[in-house]
Design an enzyme around this catalytic site. Structure first.
Site, PDB file in Angstrom:
ATOM      1  N   TYR A 107      59.123  60.803 -44.589  1.00  0.00           N
ATOM      2  CA  TYR A 107      59.666  59.492 -44.978  1.00  0.00           C
ATOM      3  C   TYR A 107      58.650  58.695 -45.786  1.00  0.00           C
ATOM      4  CZ  TYR A 107      61.639  54.863 -44.801  1.00  0.00           C
ATOM      5  OH  TYR A 107      62.145  53.651 -45.170  1.00  0.00           O
ATOM      6  N   TRP A 109      58.223  55.530 -49.292  1.00  0.00           N
ATOM      7  CA  TRP A 109      58.732  54.898 -50.507  1.00  0.00           C
ATOM      8  C   TRP A 109      58.191  55.499 -51.794  1.00  0.00           C
ATOM      9  CZ3 TRP A 109      60.942  49.940 -52.300  1.00  0.00           C
ATOM     10  CH2 TRP A 109      61.956  49.503 -51.441  1.00  0.00           C
TER      11      TRP A 109
HETATM   12  N1  LIG Z   1      55.354  46.951 -37.832  1.00  0.00           N
HETATM   13  C1  LIG Z   1      56.182  47.258 -38.818  1.00  0.00           C
HETATM   14  N2  LIG Z   1      56.178  48.495 -39.348  1.00  0.00           N
HETATM   15  C2  LIG Z   1      57.005  48.805 -40.359  1.00  0.00           C
HETATM   16  C3  LIG Z   1      57.894  47.838 -40.877  1.00  0.00           C
HETATM   17  C4  LIG Z   1      57.886  46.538 -40.289  1.00  0.00           C
HETATM   18  O1  LIG Z   1      58.659  45.646 -40.685  1.00  0.00           O
HETATM   19  N3  LIG Z   1      57.009  46.291 -39.282  1.00  0.00           N
HETATM   20  N4  LIG Z   1      58.712  48.168 -41.915  1.00  0.00           N
HETATM   21  C5  LIG Z   1      59.093  49.549 -42.053  1.00  0.00           C
HETATM   22  C6  LIG Z   1      59.760  49.779 -43.340  1.00  0.00           C
HETATM   23  S1  LIG Z   1      61.127  48.788 -43.678  1.00  0.00           S
HETATM   24  C7  LIG Z   1      59.384  50.735 -44.209  1.00  0.00           C
HETATM   25  S2  LIG Z   1      60.390  51.065 -45.563  1.00  0.00           S
HETATM   26  C8  LIG Z   1      58.177  51.545 -43.973  1.00  0.00           C
HETATM   27  C9  LIG Z   1      57.411  51.859 -45.267  1.00  0.00           C
HETATM   28  O2  LIG Z   1      56.540  52.904 -45.050  1.00  0.00           O
HETATM   29  P1  LIG Z   1      56.064  53.865 -46.260  1.00  0.00           P
HETATM   30  O3  LIG Z   1      57.166  54.029 -47.233  1.00  0.00           O
HETATM   31  O4  LIG Z   1      55.499  55.102 -45.649  1.00  0.00           O
HETATM   32  O5  LIG Z   1      54.906  52.985 -46.887  1.00  0.00           O
HETATM   33  P2  LIG Z   1      54.214  53.050 -48.299  1.00  0.00           P
HETATM   34  O6  LIG Z   1      52.964  52.267 -48.179  1.00  0.00           O
HETATM   35  O7  LIG Z   1      55.169  52.648 -49.355  1.00  0.00           O
HETATM   36  O8  LIG Z   1      53.821  54.586 -48.434  1.00  0.00           O
HETATM   37  C10 LIG Z   1      53.990  55.316 -49.575  1.00  0.00           C
HETATM   38  C11 LIG Z   1      52.824  56.288 -49.718  1.00  0.00           C
HETATM   39  O9  LIG Z   1      53.134  57.224 -50.747  1.00  0.00           O
HETATM   40  C12 LIG Z   1      52.048  57.329 -51.647  1.00  0.00           C
HETATM   41  N5  LIG Z   1      52.621  57.672 -52.966  1.00  0.00           N
HETATM   42  C13 LIG Z   1      53.116  56.853 -53.899  1.00  0.00           C
HETATM   43  N6  LIG Z   1      53.597  57.550 -54.939  1.00  0.00           N
HETATM   44  C14 LIG Z   1      53.396  58.851 -54.661  1.00  0.00           C
HETATM   45  C15 LIG Z   1      53.666  60.063 -55.344  1.00  0.00           C
HETATM   46  O10 LIG Z   1      54.221  60.097 -56.432  1.00  0.00           O
HETATM   47  N7  LIG Z   1      53.327  61.231 -54.718  1.00  0.00           N
HETATM   48  C16 LIG Z   1      52.729  61.241 -53.507  1.00  0.00           C
HETATM   49  N8  LIG Z   1      52.427  62.423 -52.969  1.00  0.00           N
HETATM   50  N9  LIG Z   1      52.428  60.109 -52.850  1.00  0.00           N
HETATM   51  C17 LIG Z   1      52.775  58.936 -53.408  1.00  0.00           C
HETATM   52  C18 LIG Z   1      51.352  56.005 -51.600  1.00  0.00           C
HETATM   53  O11 LIG Z   1      49.998  56.149 -51.992  1.00  0.00           O
HETATM   54  C19 LIG Z   1      51.543  55.617 -50.127  1.00  0.00           C
HETATM   55  O12 LIG Z   1      50.488  56.100 -49.343  1.00  0.00           O
HETATM   56  O13 LIG Z   1      57.312  50.883 -43.054  1.00  0.00           O
HETATM   57  C20 LIG Z   1      57.961  50.555 -41.830  1.00  0.00           C
HETATM   58  N10 LIG Z   1      56.985  50.072 -40.890  1.00  0.00           N
HETATM   59  N1  LIG Z   2      56.651  41.987 -51.055  1.00  0.00           N
HETATM   60  C1  LIG Z   2      57.307  42.955 -50.407  1.00  0.00           C
HETATM   61  N2  LIG Z   2      58.660  42.990 -50.448  1.00  0.00           N
HETATM   62  C2  LIG Z   2      59.336  43.962 -49.779  1.00  0.00           C
HETATM   63  C3  LIG Z   2      58.653  44.984 -49.075  1.00  0.00           C
HETATM   64  C4  LIG Z   2      57.226  44.926 -49.055  1.00  0.00           C
HETATM   65  O1  LIG Z   2      56.553  45.771 -48.435  1.00  0.00           O
HETATM   66  N3  LIG Z   2      56.593  43.917 -49.728  1.00  0.00           N
HETATM   67  N4  LIG Z   2      59.354  45.984 -48.437  1.00  0.00           N
HETATM   68  C5  LIG Z   2      60.744  46.207 -48.831  1.00  0.00           C
HETATM   69  C6  LIG Z   2      61.444  46.960 -47.788  1.00  0.00           C
HETATM   70  S1  LIG Z   2      61.109  48.609 -47.614  1.00  0.00           S
HETATM   71  C7  LIG Z   2      62.381  46.421 -46.987  1.00  0.00           C
HETATM   72  S2  LIG Z   2      63.186  47.383 -45.841  1.00  0.00           S
HETATM   73  C8  LIG Z   2      62.732  45.004 -47.070  1.00  0.00           C
HETATM   74  C9  LIG Z   2      62.743  44.398 -45.668  1.00  0.00           C
HETATM   75  O2  LIG Z   2      63.372  43.198 -45.653  1.00  0.00           O
HETATM   76  P1  LIG Z   2      63.322  42.373 -44.289  1.00  0.00           P
HETATM   77  O3  LIG Z   2      63.383  43.278 -43.140  1.00  0.00           O
HETATM   78  O4  LIG Z   2      64.379  41.350 -44.366  1.00  0.00           O
HETATM   79  O5  LIG Z   2      61.881  41.718 -44.422  1.00  0.00           O
HETATM   80  P2  LIG Z   2      60.732  41.251 -43.434  1.00  0.00           P
HETATM   81  O6  LIG Z   2      59.718  40.607 -44.303  1.00  0.00           O
HETATM   82  O7  LIG Z   2      60.290  42.322 -42.532  1.00  0.00           O
HETATM   83  O8  LIG Z   2      61.407  40.142 -42.537  1.00  0.00           O
HETATM   84  C10 LIG Z   2      61.904  38.942 -43.100  1.00  0.00           C
HETATM   85  C11 LIG Z   2      61.829  37.848 -42.077  1.00  0.00           C
HETATM   86  O9  LIG Z   2      62.648  38.091 -40.944  1.00  0.00           O
HETATM   87  C12 LIG Z   2      62.197  37.224 -39.919  1.00  0.00           C
HETATM   88  N5  LIG Z   2      62.459  37.780 -38.603  1.00  0.00           N
HETATM   89  C13 LIG Z   2      61.761  38.745 -37.958  1.00  0.00           C
HETATM   90  N6  LIG Z   2      62.301  38.966 -36.734  1.00  0.00           N
HETATM   91  C14 LIG Z   2      63.341  38.112 -36.619  1.00  0.00           C
HETATM   92  C15 LIG Z   2      64.296  37.856 -35.596  1.00  0.00           C
HETATM   93  O10 LIG Z   2      64.303  38.458 -34.531  1.00  0.00           O
HETATM   94  N7  LIG Z   2      65.237  36.911 -35.868  1.00  0.00           N
HETATM   95  C16 LIG Z   2      65.287  36.221 -37.027  1.00  0.00           C
HETATM   96  N8  LIG Z   2      66.276  35.339 -37.210  1.00  0.00           N
HETATM   97  N9  LIG Z   2      64.383  36.441 -37.996  1.00  0.00           N
HETATM   98  C17 LIG Z   2      63.439  37.370 -37.799  1.00  0.00           C
HETATM   99  C18 LIG Z   2      60.714  37.061 -40.132  1.00  0.00           C
HETATM  100  O11 LIG Z   2      60.381  35.689 -40.085  1.00  0.00           O
HETATM  101  C19 LIG Z   2      60.459  37.692 -41.471  1.00  0.00           C
HETATM  102  O12 LIG Z   2      59.632  36.932 -42.323  1.00  0.00           O
HETATM  103  O13 LIG Z   2      61.788  44.282 -47.855  1.00  0.00           O
HETATM  104  C20 LIG Z   2      61.489  44.914 -49.095  1.00  0.00           C
HETATM  105  N10 LIG Z   2      60.688  43.979 -49.851  1.00  0.00           N
HETATM  106 MO   LIG Z   3      62.034  49.406 -45.706  1.00  0.00          MO
END
Ligand SMILES: Nc1nc2c(c(=O)[nH]1)N[C@H]1C(S)=C(S)[C@@H](COP(=O)(O)OP(=O)(O)OC[C@H]3O[C@@H](n4cnc5c(=O)[nH]c(N)nc54)[C@H](O)[C@@H]3O)O[C@H]1N2
Ligand SMILES: Nc1nc2c(c(=O)[nH]1)N[C@H]1C(S)=C(S)[C@@H](COP(=O)(O)OP(=O)(O)OC[C@H]3O[C@@H](n4cnc5c(=O)[nH]c(N)nc54)[C@H](O)[C@@H]3O)O[C@H]1N2
Ligand SMILES: [Mo]
Length: 765
Positions: A107, A109
């Site tokens: 998994y 991005w």
């Molecule tokens: N506590 C907490 N944990 C969370 C979340 C949260 O809200 N709270 N959010 C979750 C969510 S929504 C998501 S989507 C995940 C994201 O988790 P990830 O998608 O695993 O996070 P990224 O940092 O985007 O990791 C992408 C990695 O791929 C590498 N990469 C980029 N391009 C390439 C390429 O072309 N080839 C290769 N081989 N590598 C590449 C980058 O260097 C990086 O290390 O995290 C989750 N984890």
């Molecule tokens: N700059 C930036 N933008 C991103 C990403 C990133 O890594 N960086 N990641 C992208 C990805 S993979 C995803 S999945 C999306 C995620 O999009 P979201 O999941 O919507 O984003 P978050 O920033 O995790 O959370 C947004 C807000 O939800 C609120 N929140 C947390 N828990 C609760 C709760 O229990 N109740 C309520 N009412 N609010 C709560 C927090 O205050 C938080 O700031 O964002 C995307 N956009």
């Molecule tokens: Mo995500």
């Protein structure tokens, strides 16, 4: 030269073959500052320059259960040797343990680009070689993806084209109630890229048109200042209770849309019996909800009145479902919208994920863009994506998932490419222990991040700036050329190049590459996209596109299957793809699963960790580990923009002034955030924007533990997943529940450890 990233499109300034700057494009109204900061990371000390093999692995030390991964030195080897090791190990594992012992779920991005998508490349390579265990759903929205098809039918992501777009909201809506807010920090991002950031301007237009916003969130800044949103600081993880209290108030006052519930929904009666307490003895009235959520009875009544008397839209973000029982607020939000009366009316009803990604709500859809052709995976095994540590620790164990029983496979070789599990998974010390179980971990990375340091074989990969491709972002009609703007660092190669070389050793290079060069593939995918367009739509030919850097696909307008307006007009002619053809307020199917943590209708379940839990006596603060404003997850944590946000090199943590004062914490101090799972350092920012009892520490600081695997050992850099729990949302989705974690904070007064997150491991030649 144009550059495309998940955070937008830019222009690369190249002088005498050297990349000197990345600048915003003139036509992007809200360019992200993440882009320019990529330049310094391209050649920093953290780059993986040569293939490297972990010393202990090379020496064949006992492989299982011993905590060497993550602490060992590496030996740099030639590409030839590295490819031999990987191909021989794949053969050994496949023949000894079967193809399902290879984990290719991988998994993550990765980067923008239709051809060089590492997961597509990896999975094509592994499928042609015999197959692999896959993963299902996402860390973003696992709970939503599993619950919504039961409730509104259709594919998990189909809601994206069935909900109102901003233009309709500005034109028709009077009231938006946003659960989790609609933070612009997140709309910097769009998966796969985007040409122009439009969410900010659309939000402005909505406000100018008089739309009233409510930001239901523990954090005030989840709504932009210009929205003048009313902030409702809700106790984290209690949105379901709040919505139930609003629903009960609607019901007892007769404000709800009975006609829509009768004609277009099923099961309201059974749900109503739950609201009134007839079925369980607990009345879910406004007083009940106020006690749980911290939102007053008056406000709840006011919301119930407004939602039903005005043209209203209920928005949910994704964070509210990355929590214990994360299915419930999503299901309940649909039910609340159905009761409110604006479902299926223009600009009203229900929608998810506005501002979590820029293109959401901007355009309803665009034609498909060709990607790397998938090869059917001969292995049927999969795991729910967030159950990776469980799988490694407990092979053979069976778990529930959406009405099925799954047996967790025995994984011997883990192949990760394009993701960073040591950023994204919860409870990283537990993951560290699980990570010692497989025989071999292979990782393709550009930087020595935590996942690379925890691998056995690390293959240096070219970044998106170092290869030719084109980008087509999610729901974005703009295509952007991505010519190589610099040579790969050191000996780095593209993922495709690496897999082609491995396929060659394994005897299927021609099937893998189809005898095309990388540039031929890029041209082929573009031309395939062009050929796939229906009558009337046109794209320039590839050479023109490559020269001009951009091209535009048509925007598709609805109605799309499962449209709520069509449902409202005639539910018999336009049924939803649910068992009843209607919105399922009660789901016979889910009820039949008999789960104790996901019932037949939306239900309030107390989270294991929340501010009213017993554990809050020891750990009185709720940790919100939301998405970082300064980067995408862990990507470019070593980039200029993210580095500039750090405090004494640590990730910032935002603490309410009252909570800080009670602990003697002052602005800019280094604090230790801790619970029984782990602890980390962070730099304090004091603020009234975070409600008392809540702290906010964004994800993505590269994890830097003193002694990986040992609970209690400290991460000196500030990764919140050292603190979060690896606990599934429920047996239904098995999704991640990062937002359900309690912690405490204290001043850190010992000498500050050095940040080693960006330092490569010890490398021998
Ligand atoms: N506590 C907490 N944990 C969370 C979340 C949260 O809200 N709270 N959010 C979750 C969510 S929504 C998501 S989507 C995940 C994201 O988790 P990830 O998608 O695993 O996070 P990224 O940092 O985007 O990791 C992408 C990695 O791929 C590498 N990469 C980029 N391009 C390439 C390429 O072309 N080839 C290769 N081989 N590598 C590449 C980058 O260097 C990086 O290390 O995290 C989750 N984890
Ligand atoms: N700059 C930036 N933008 C991103 C990403 C990133 O890594 N960086 N990641 C992208 C990805 S993979 C995803 S999945 C999306 C995620 O999009 P979201 O999941 O919507 O984003 P978050 O920033 O995790 O959370 C947004 C807000 O939800 C609120 N929140 C947390 N828990 C609760 C709760 O229990 N109740 C309520 N009412 N609010 C709560 C927090 O205050 C938080 O700031 O964002 C995307 N956009
Ligand atoms: Mo995500």
């Amino acid at each position: 030269m144009s550059v495309a990233t998940h955070w937008g499109s830019f222009v690369a300034v190249v002088e005498s073959g050297r990349l000197v700057r990345i600048e915003p494009r003139g036509d992007d109204p809200a360019p992200s500052p993440i882009g320019p900061g990529m330049v310094t990371a391209a050649d920093d000390g953290a780059r993986v320059l040569r293939p490297a093999v972990r010393k202990g692995w090379m020496e064949g030390l006992p492989r299982t259960g011993e905590a060497a991964r993550g602490t060992d030195a590496f030996v740099e080897v030639s590409w030839d040797d590295a490819l031999t090791l990987v191909s021989e190990e794949l053969l050994r594992v496949r023949s000894r343990y079967g193809d399902s012992a290879v984990f290719g779920g991988s998994y993550g991005w990765a980067s923008a680009g239709m051809f060089h998508n590492p997961q597509s490349q990896l999975q094509r390579f592994l499928a042609l070689g015999g197959g692999y265990t896959d993963s299902r759903n996402t860390y973003s929205t696992a709970a939503l993806e599993v619950i919504l098809p039961h409730v509104i039918g259709g594919a998990p992501w189909s809601y994206q084209s069935r909900m109102p777009v901003w233009e309709e909201i500005a034109g028709h809506c009077e009231l938006v109630v946003a659960f989790g807010g609609l933070a612009l920090k997140n709309s910097q991002i769009n998966p796969g890229g985007l040409a122009r950031h439009q969410t900010r301007d659309w939000q402005r237009k909505c406000r100018e048109a008089g739309v009233r916003f409510f930001n239901v969130s523990p954090i005030r800044s989840d709504a932009a200042g210009f929205l003048d949103a009313q902030w409702l600081p809700v106790v984290p993880n209690t949105d379901t209770a709040l919505m139930l209290g609003i629903a009960h108030t609607m019901l007892v006052n007769g404000w709800h849309d009975q006609d829509f519930l009768d004609r277009c929904c099923t099961g309201f009666d059974r749900f109503a019996a739950y609201l009134t307490g007839e079925s369980d003895g607990i009345v879910k009235d406004a007083d009940w909800a106020a006690r749980i959520t911290g939102i007053s009875r008056g406000t709840i009544t006011d919301l119930a009145r407004r939602l039903t008397s005005q043209h209203s839209l209920i928005m949910v973000n994704y964070a509210i479902q990355r929590a214990d029982h994360g299915e419930q607020p999503i299901w309940m939000s649909v039910v609340l919208a159905a009761m409110a009366g604006s479902m299926g009316r223009p600009g009203g009803g229900w929608g998810a994920g506005y501002a979590t990604m820029d293109a959401t709500g901007v355009a309803p859809g665009r034609p498909a863009v060709a990607s790397v052709p998938r090869v059917d995976n001969p292995v049927a095994d999969f795991i729910p994506v967030a159950r990776i540590a469980d799988t490694l620790l407990h092979p053979g164990r069976s778990i529930d998932y959406d009405g099925r029983r799954l047996t967790l496979p025995e994984l011997r070789l883990v192949y990760w490419c394009g993701g960073n599990p040591f950023h994204h998974h919860q409870d990283l010390h537990r993951l560290t222990r699980a990570w010692q179980m497989p025989d071999t971990v292979v990782v393709h990375e550009a930087w020595w991040n935590t996942t690379a340091k925890f691998a056995d074989i690390v293959l240096p990969v070219a970044t998106s700036l170092e290869r030719d491709d084109f980008a087509a972002g999610f729901s974005d009609p703009h295509l952007t050329a991505m010519p190589k703007v610099r040579e790969p660092a050191g000996q780095a190669r593209t993922d495709h190049h690496i897999f082609a070389a491995l396929a060659d050793r394994l005897g299927y290079e021609r099937e893998f590459t189809r005898s095309r060069t990388e540039m031929e593939w890029v041209r082929h995918l573009y031309e395939q996209t062009r050929a796939g367009l229906g009558d009337g739509a046109a794209l320039p030919d590839f050479d023109v596109f490559w020269r001009e850097s951009t091209a535009e696909l048509p925007v598709l307008n609805g109605p799309f299957p499962g449209d709520f307006a069509a449902l409202r007009a005639d539910p018999r002619r336009s049924p939803l793809a649910t068992p009843s053809g209607r919105i399922e307020i009660f789901s016979e199917e889910i009820d039949s699963f008999g789960y104790d943590d996901c019932a037949g209708h939306p239900t309030w379940f107390e989270p294991v960790e929340w501010l009213h839990a017993e554990a809050s006596q020891r750990f009185p603060l709720h940790l919100i580990s939301n998405q970082p404003a300064s980067r995408l997850h862990s990507q470019y944590d070593n980039g200029g923009h993210s580095l500039s946000s750090k405090i004494h090199g640590r990730e910032p943590v935002t603490i309410n002034r009252l909570d800080a004062a009670a602990r003697g914490i002052e602005d800019g101090m280094i604090v230790r955030v801790h619970n029984d799972r782990g602890s980390c350092l962070a730099g304090a920012i004091l603020s009234d924007d975070v409600m008392p009892g809540v702290i906010q520490l964004s994800t993505g600081a590269w994890w830097d533990p003193a002694q990986p695997g040992q609970s209690g050992t400290m991460d000196g850099h500030g990764n919140p997943n050292t603190l979060t729990a690896d606990r599934p949302c429920s047996r239904l989705s098995q999704g991640p529940s990062a937002h359900s974690a309690l912690v405490d904070v204290e001043i850190y007064s010992d000498p500050l450890p050095q940040v080693r997150a960006f330092t490569p491991p010890h490398l021998e030649h």
